[in-house]
Design an enzyme around this catalytic site. Structure first.
Site, PDB file in Angstrom:
ATOM      1  CG  HIS A   4      -7.625  -4.983  -7.721  1.00 40.95           C
ATOM      2  ND1 HIS A   4      -6.887  -5.623  -7.011  1.00 40.95           N
ATOM      3  CD2 HIS A   4      -8.927  -5.043  -7.332  1.00 40.95           C
ATOM      4  CE1 HIS A   4      -7.711  -6.017  -5.941  1.00 40.95           C
ATOM      5  NE2 HIS A   4      -8.909  -5.884  -6.029  1.00 40.95           N
ATOM      6  CD  GLU A  18      -4.050 -10.222 -13.306  1.00 40.67           C
ATOM      7  OE1 GLU A  18      -3.033 -11.101 -13.810  1.00 40.67           O
ATOM      8  OE2 GLU A  18      -4.334  -9.796 -12.252  1.00 40.67           O
ATOM      9  CG  ASP A  74      -7.066  -2.222  -4.912  1.00 43.27           C
ATOM     10  OD1 ASP A  74      -6.880  -3.319  -4.144  1.00 43.27           O
ATOM     11  OD2 ASP A  74      -6.122  -1.780  -5.590  1.00 43.27           O
ATOM     12  CB  ILE A  78      -1.073   0.137   1.505  1.00 43.89           C
ATOM     13  CG1 ILE A  78      -1.686  -1.298   1.181  1.00 43.89           C
ATOM     14  CG2 ILE A  78      -1.741   1.182   1.438  1.00 43.89           C
ATOM     15  CD1 ILE A  78      -2.760  -1.347   2.437  1.00 43.89           C
TER      16      ILE A  78
HETATM   17  N1  LIG Z   1      -2.601   3.866  -1.955  1.00 45.18           N
HETATM   18  C1  LIG Z   1      -2.691   2.843  -2.834  1.00 45.18           C
HETATM   19  N2  LIG Z   1      -1.859   1.894  -2.595  1.00 45.18           N
HETATM   20  C2  LIG Z   1      -1.845   0.703  -3.538  1.00 45.18           C
HETATM   21  C3  LIG Z   1      -2.877   0.562  -4.221  1.00 45.18           C
HETATM   22  C4  LIG Z   1      -4.036   1.618  -4.246  1.00 45.18           C
HETATM   23  O1  LIG Z   1      -4.860   1.554  -4.940  1.00 45.18           O
HETATM   24  N3  LIG Z   1      -3.795   2.549  -3.365  1.00 45.18           N
HETATM   25  N4  LIG Z   1      -3.128  -0.508  -4.918  1.00 45.18           N
HETATM   26  C5  LIG Z   1      -2.244  -1.762  -4.625  1.00 45.18           C
HETATM   27  C6  LIG Z   1      -2.177  -2.842  -5.314  1.00 45.18           C
HETATM   28  N5  LIG Z   1      -3.181  -3.813  -4.690  1.00 45.18           N
HETATM   29  C7  LIG Z   1      -4.073  -4.228  -5.115  1.00 45.18           C
HETATM   30  O2  LIG Z   1      -4.564  -3.926  -6.411  1.00 45.18           O
HETATM   31  C8  LIG Z   1      -2.801  -3.935  -3.341  1.00 45.18           C
HETATM   32  C9  LIG Z   1      -1.528  -4.554  -2.879  1.00 45.18           C
HETATM   33  C10 LIG Z   1      -1.148  -5.055  -1.522  1.00 45.18           C
HETATM   34  C11 LIG Z   1      -2.011  -4.520  -0.537  1.00 45.18           C
HETATM   35  C12 LIG Z   1      -1.678  -5.067   0.829  1.00 45.18           C
HETATM   36  O3  LIG Z   1      -2.498  -5.149   1.821  1.00 45.18           O
HETATM   37  N6  LIG Z   1      -0.439  -5.132   1.140  1.00 45.18           N
HETATM   38  C13 LIG Z   1       0.205  -5.307   2.523  1.00 45.18           C
HETATM   39  C14 LIG Z   1       1.310  -6.361   2.364  1.00 45.18           C
HETATM   40  C15 LIG Z   1       0.457  -7.676   1.990  1.00 45.18           C
HETATM   41  C16 LIG Z   1       1.430  -8.643   1.928  1.00 45.18           C
HETATM   42  O4  LIG Z   1       2.615  -8.330   2.340  1.00 45.18           O
HETATM   43  O5  LIG Z   1       1.186  -9.851   1.493  1.00 45.18           O
HETATM   44  C17 LIG Z   1       0.615  -3.941   2.970  1.00 45.18           C
HETATM   45  O6  LIG Z   1       0.854  -2.938   2.019  1.00 45.18           O
HETATM   46  O7  LIG Z   1       0.864  -3.737   4.115  1.00 45.18           O
HETATM   47  C18 LIG Z   1      -3.383  -4.139  -0.863  1.00 45.18           C
HETATM   48  C19 LIG Z   1      -3.727  -3.771  -2.168  1.00 45.18           C
HETATM   49  C20 LIG Z   1      -0.709  -1.033  -4.560  1.00 45.18           C
HETATM   50  N7  LIG Z   1      -0.537   0.013  -3.647  1.00 45.18           N
HETATM   51  N1  GAR Z   2      -3.841  -6.335  -5.418  1.00 42.34           N
HETATM   52  C1  GAR Z   2      -2.732  -6.383  -6.307  1.00 42.34           C
HETATM   53  C2  GAR Z   2      -2.585  -7.577  -6.987  1.00 42.34           C
HETATM   54  O1  GAR Z   2      -3.339  -8.596  -6.630  1.00 42.34           O
HETATM   55  N2  GAR Z   2      -1.932  -7.934  -8.046  1.00 42.34           N
HETATM   56  C3  GAR Z   2      -1.987  -9.020  -8.862  1.00 42.34           C
HETATM   57  O2  GAR Z   2      -0.568  -9.422  -8.612  1.00 42.34           O
HETATM   58  C4  GAR Z   2      -0.217 -10.137  -9.777  1.00 42.34           C
HETATM   59  C5  GAR Z   2       0.937  -9.999 -10.207  1.00 42.34           C
HETATM   60  O3  GAR Z   2       1.462 -10.693 -11.199  1.00 42.34           O
HETATM   61  P1  GAR Z   2       2.733 -10.473 -12.027  1.00 42.34           P
HETATM   62  O4  GAR Z   2       3.777 -10.178 -11.012  1.00 42.34           O
HETATM   63  O5  GAR Z   2       3.047 -11.828 -12.890  1.00 42.34           O
HETATM   64  O6  GAR Z   2       2.487  -9.404 -13.119  1.00 42.34           O
HETATM   65  C6  GAR Z   2      -1.386 -10.001 -10.800  1.00 42.34           C
HETATM   66  O7  GAR Z   2      -2.212 -11.036 -10.535  1.00 42.34           O
HETATM   67  C7  GAR Z   2      -2.222  -8.845 -10.339  1.00 42.34           C
HETATM   68  O8  GAR Z   2      -3.449  -8.638 -10.690  1.00 42.34           O
END
Ligand SMILES: Nc1nc2c(c(=O)[nH]1)N[C@@H](CN(C=O)c1ccc(C(=O)N[C@@H](CCC(=O)O)C(=O)O)cc1)CN2
Ligand code: GAR
Length: 238
Positions: free
Chosen positions: A138, A207, A178, A118
């Site tokens: 996403h 994707e 998201d 995040i």
């Molecule tokens: N401020 C924002 N940051 C991010 C967004 C967003 O829309 N606003 N999108 C994400 C990508 N993402 C989903 O698409 C996503 C990735 C990770 C997390 C999350 O909860 N991460 C945790 C760690 C999780 C882990 O280590 O498995 C964290 O950051 O503490 C939520 C959404 C990219 N960033």
């Molecule tokens: N919330 C964010 C999330 O879930 N992202 C997901 O991580 C994968 C990355 O694949 P890649 O490293 O092979 O591109 C993809 O499935 C993407 O949608």
């Protein structure tokens, strides 16, 4: 006319990064990929970038957490975000404008392609001030399964008959995870007889199309905004 510059953030395999690389190579996506930054040193996406002669950097949260008490982690994460913004804007984590490497390029667009952290306002605000747009891929429909493990969650909901379709989206990145405005949404049907692996494979294929189309859309918006800004400047100078 110079091509727009994009920077890709990754954390893992980089199959979506590869879709972008391949589309640039095929001149479908007309842009320069100036750098790939990974939140993990083990990300295979780093190899994909290197094979395509794209500069890479690793920026890991655990480096900032190392040997710290858990109570100090929020401050360390704040530093992680600030340093990442400085790296992208100034070419160094200190944000030292006098130490910006020669030839450093600030991207027009940042693409989160499997970036699994995040991003805090400590990152988002400096990039917004610099006029750098950020989009994210996403694997769910708007508001459906925000956060992580969206593909698994969608499949499980399908198996329970709670939903009959899911999808992938490319959305603007805002502080709320998201929740940014979608630029592109592609829907996919859920099939009861399908294993999660089979469903995941179909989602990933979708994707790889969405990340290219969404990046093209974002760059088109950027180019149109630049043209409008230039026209307004010309009007002012008359
Ligand atoms: N401020 C924002 N940051 C991010 C967004 C967003 O829309 N606003 N999108 C994400 C990508 N993402 C989903 O698409 C996503 C990735 C990770 C997390 C999350 O909860 N991460 C945790 C760690 C999780 C882990 O280590 O498995 C964290 O950051 O503490 C939520 C959404 C990219 N960033
Ligand atoms: N919330 C964010 C999330 O879930 N992202 C997901 O991580 C994968 C990355 O694949 P890649 O490293 O092979 O591109 C993809 O499935 C993407 O949608």
């Amino acid at each position: 006319m110079s091509l727009p510059n994009i920077l890709v953030l990754i954390s893992g395999s980089g199959s979506n990064l590869q879709a972008i690389i391949d589309s640039v190579a095929a001149k479908n996506l007309k842009a320069n990929i100036i750098k790939v930054i990974s939140s993990s040193a083990d990300a295979y996406g780093l190899e994909r970038a290197s094979k395509a002669d794209i500069p890479t950097e690793v920026h890991t949260l655990k480096t900032y957490y190392k040997d710290l008490p858990k109570s100090d982690r929020p401050q360390a994460r704040k530093r992680f975000n600030k340093d990442l913004a400085n790296l992208i804007v100034h070419g160094n984590i200190e944000g030292d404008e006098d130490a910006t490497p020669k030839g450093h390029i600030v991207p027009d667009l940042i693409v989160c392609a499997g970036w699994m952290l995040i991003l805090s306002p400590d990152f988002l605000s400096p990039l917004e001030e610099e006029g750098v747009k950020i989009i994210n891929l996403h694997p769910a429909l708007p508001g459906q399964f925000d956060g992580t493990h969206a593909i698994d969650r969608a499949w499980e909901a399908g198996q329970k008959g709670e939903i009959t379709e899911s999808g992938v989206m490319i959305h603007r990145v805002i502080q709320e995870v998201d929740a940014g405005e979608p630029l592109l949404v592609k829907k996919i049907d859920l099939r009861k007889e399908e294993t999660v692996e089979e469903f995941e494979a179909r989602v990933h294929a979708l994707e790889h199309k969405a990340i290219v189309e969404g990046t093209i859309l974002a760059l088109k918006e950027i180019e149109e905004q630049k043209k409008k800004d230039n026209e307004e400047e010309e009007e002012k100078s008359k």
